[in-house]
Design an enzyme around this catalytic site. Structure first.
Site, mmCIF file in Angstrom:
data_model
loop_
_atom_site.group_PDB
_atom_site.id
_atom_site.type_symbol
_atom_site.label_atom_id
_atom_site.label_comp_id
_atom_site.label_asym_id
_atom_site.label_seq_id
_atom_site.Cartn_x
_atom_site.Cartn_y
_atom_site.Cartn_z
ATOM 1 N N THR A 20 0.839 -1.196 0.000
ATOM 2 C CA THR A 20 0.000 0.000 0.000
ATOM 3 C C THR A 20 0.872 1.244 0.000
ATOM 4 O O THR A 20 2.071 1.201 0.286
ATOM 5 C CB THR A 20 -0.916 0.008 1.235
ATOM 6 O OG1 THR A 20 -0.100 -0.038 2.424
ATOM 7 C CG2 THR A 20 -1.856 -1.207 1.221
ATOM 8 N N ASP A 21 0.239 2.370 -0.359
ATOM 9 C CA ASP A 21 0.907 3.681 -0.320
ATOM 10 C C ASP A 21 2.194 3.717 -1.135
ATOM 11 O O ASP A 21 3.205 4.305 -0.730
ATOM 12 C CB ASP A 21 1.210 4.080 1.130
ATOM 13 C CG ASP A 21 -0.044 4.191 1.979
ATOM 14 O OD1 ASP A 21 -1.082 4.624 1.444
ATOM 15 O OD2 ASP A 21 0.007 3.821 3.163
ATOM 16 N N GLY A 22 2.167 3.041 -2.290
ATOM 17 C CA GLY A 22 3.315 3.098 -3.189
ATOM 18 C C GLY A 22 4.397 2.090 -2.899
ATOM 19 O O GLY A 22 5.452 2.112 -3.548
#
Length: 692
Positions: free
Chosen positions: A502-504
């Protein structure tokens, strides 16, 4: 009179000598296009919108990806200048970068219908990195029956210069007369691999210290263990104005009668990518009813493919297959010196007009790496009427190459799914006898790490992706079961070694270790139970992650494989979460920068210069046995990023940089565009949210 040949690896490039120096400007006019293209195309997808936003960012002069010369753009290798990999500075550029420039503009043309930027990219490539008449002046002296003087290779830079060996019979060049008869010229139409875009070394045009830029240069020349840290940058046009008494030739070739000369080396994977992209441009423009808009560039791509056949031939045109012993391996006649694969290079050169006697030479490449193969280019050059070369046998040769490349990958595929290194017709570059039991492919010897040993060329996962992405595209387009079988084993292996958080957050394979070798090739894949690969490290290489996403998207579109689509889309979304002001990038720790000041015979192996050689770079940097990588590149001392390197050399932590490589940004951009092309807004989470 003798030709000081390139003995291994790459060479470098310059421009088609202009009548006057090109005007260098760091800015140019550019109007953003994303908003207008989106407004004119209501069917555009969210991924295509992100492509256009990234396209604007790459083309924005404030970002620093290009330098403008007389209205044409030349891409830098990276926005940042201090970066050392294959190019030794970020403001050099490569034929690879030009091929990606074409790809960027082709993807834009598909969405916008505007093909002028694509044609301008081809014009820039032709102007600056395909040597012109003034850059290769004595080709008329080339004798196809005696293409080059044999020079043995060594694995170690410390063994150079290597001697010219007149007693070794070389084969006949079967392409020269056909190509000159077809195109009415003795010149080669192919890219040189490296340009000094800002002329930072100061060689200018043909070593004359002019301000002409970009300037053709070269680095790699001395065997498989010569890393970039052990190279001496030198001009492709050798006038003896710099270096030692005979310029830089005495570092590479033992030739007491060396003449002033020119020499270039082609990186075949880049020319093949240019052909592949021209095929895409033709298909997309034709679907728009606009095929005529790219007809000239496409015709030039077919011509480039015709000359690219030089990479299919043994270096000295010796017979392919069980070729052992420089003296005893028979010289080739006709096409029996062809392995029909994309070799690591082909090269050509000759005397300058100032030489007492004119001469010219050409060599093919004996070693083929899996990562350089391009079945899409072979397909286009043999099956697409717009890309079929004009020569009598060009399309036929590429048809043979298409089959041979697919066989090659089947032969090299490990029991795990990864594709192993490659093969050679000249063991250790000197037609030596390989170790007993070395497996073979059409008489070529299995080479675990062809050409590059520092670092090993089979180690980097990027070569897996670059090759297999083209296999996946070819499979989607043609349905060829051979390509499908390769992908059915490779894709699960790649997905198993990839994570998307998640989040890159994401991790893809970085380095690999190989064990065993493939079975002898008999025409049928065996599964290679004796060949295995292990992924030993992971990273966040944004360009390779994008290439992996494209591979998975092609495979998913062809097969409906849900895991491939989910992983491919997950990588795209993770990449977009790592956007900054200049593009898509993540920080990198560069522990290898400890090699900036390595002396020769250090633990890593520093820069070797023979004790009896003393010379200078154009700026006065001394080249002698005490030289290091950085001492002959003193311009780096003025680079603001060098402070981190200096601190590391003084015992500080390894420096960390956030690099914006041009090819990486284009790989991300074209991955976004590809999703829109193949899947539209299917399963678009933003649209689903709107419906809820």
């Amino acid at each position: 009179m003798s030709a000081a040949l390139l003995t291994t690896g790459f060479m470098v490039a310059s421009q088609n000598a202009p009548a006057a120096p090109a005007e260098l400007t760091s800015t140019y006019e550019y109007e953003p296009v994303a908003a207008s293209v989106i407004a004119e195309n209501p069917e555009i997808t969210r991924y295509e919108e992100r492509f256009l936003a990234l396209y604007d960012k790459i083309k924005d002069p404030a970002s620093g990806y290009f330098r403008e010369f007389d209205g044409l753009l030349v891409p830098y290798h990276s926005v940042e200048n201090l970066i050392v990999e294959a190019p030794d500075t970020g403001h050099a550029t490569t034929s690879e970068a030009f091929s990606y420039y074409l790809w960027l503009e082709a993807a834009y043309g598909r969405l916008s219908g505007d093909w002028d930027p694509f044609n301008s990219a081809w014009e820039s490539m032709e102007t600056f990195i395909i040597p012109g008449t003034a850059d290769q002046p004595t080709n008329a002296s080339y004798d196809p029956s005696d293409p080059a003087t044999y020079i043995p290779e060594s694995l170690e830079p410390g063994d150079y210069p290597m001697p010219l060996t007149d007693g070794v019979d070389v084969g006949q060049d079967p392409l020269a007369d056909e190509l000159s008869g077809t195109y009415g010229t003795d010149e080669i139409y192919g890219m040189h691999w490296l340009l000094d875009v800002d002329n930072v070394y100061g060689y200018g045009f043909c070593g004359d210290e002019s301000d002409d830029a970009p300037a053709y240069i070269n680095t790699f020349q001395r065997g498989s263990n010569e890393s970039v840290w052990e190279t001496v940058p030198h001009p492709s046009c050798e006038t003896f104005a710099h270096g030692g008494e005979s310029g830089f030739t005495d570092l590479f070739v033992d030739d007491p009668e060396a003449s002033e000369q020119w020499r270039y080396t082609n990186a075949p994977d880049a020319d093949a990518r240019a052909v592949q992209v021209a095929h895409l441009a033709h298909e997309w423009a034709s679907e728009q009813g606009n095929g005529a808009a790219v007809a000239d560039s496409v015709a030039n791509a077919a011509k480039m493919g015709d000359y690219l056949r030089y990479s299919m031939f043994d270096k000295y045109f010796k017979e392919v297959g069980d070729c052992v012993g420089a003296e005893s391996c028979p010289p080739g006649t006709g096409k029996d010196s062809a392995h029909y694969l994309l070799a690591w290079y082909y090269s050509w050169g000759g005397a300058l007009e100032s030489a007492e006697y004119p001469w010219a030479w050409r060599i093919g490449g004996s070693s083929a790496h899996q990562g350089y193969q391009n079945v899409m280019a072979a397909y286009a050059l043999s099956e697409n009427d717009a890309l079929r070369p004009e020569s009598p046998t060009g399309a036929e040769d590429w048809g043979t190459s298409l089959d041979r490349q697919l066989e090659f990958l089947q032969w090299l595929q490990s029991s795990d799914g990864g594709i192993a290194g490659g093969a050679t017709n000249s063991w250790e570059g000197s037609y030596n006898e390989p170790p007993a039991g070395t497996s073979t492919f059409h008489g070529l010897f299995y080479d675990e790490k062809p050409v590059w040993h520092d670092p090993p060329s089979n180690q980097w996962f990027g070569f897996q992706v670059w090759d297999v992405e083209r296999v996946a595209e070819y499979h989607r387009v043609t349905g060829d079961e051979r390509a499908g079988d390769i992908l059915d084993d490779w894709v699960p292996w790649a997905i198993e070694n990839t994570t998307v958080g998640t989040d890159g957050d994401f991790q893809i394979p970085a380095d690999m270790e190989w064990n065993g070798q493939p079975d002898d090739w008999t025409g049928t894949p065996t599964g290679n139970p004796g060949l295995s690969v292990e992924v030993v490290s992971h990273n966040q290489d944004v360009g390779i992650a994008a290439g992996l996403a494209k591979t998975l998207l092609h495979y998913a579109a062809a097969t409906g494989d849900e895991a491939a689509l989910e992983t491919g889309e997950g990588l795209l979304d993770a990449l977009m979460a790592n956007e900054d002001d200049l593009g898509i990038a993540v920080p990198e720790v560069r522990e290898d920068y400890s090699r900036f000041d390595d002396p020769y015979e250090s633990e890593n192996g520093g820069l070797y210069v023979p004790d009896d050689f003393t010379g200078t770079m154009p700026n006065g940097d001394t080249v002698d046995s005490d030289s290091t990588f950085e001492s002959i590149r003193s311009f780096y001392f003025d680079d603001p990023d060098y402070a981190q390197v200096a601190d590391h050399l003084d015992g500080g932590p390894a420096p960390e940089f956030t690099y914006h490589r041009f090819w990486s940004q284009v790989d991300v951009a074209t991955a976004l565009a590809l999703h829109g092309e193949l899947f539209g807004d299917e399963d678009d989470p933003e649209e689903e949210g709107a419906e809820d």
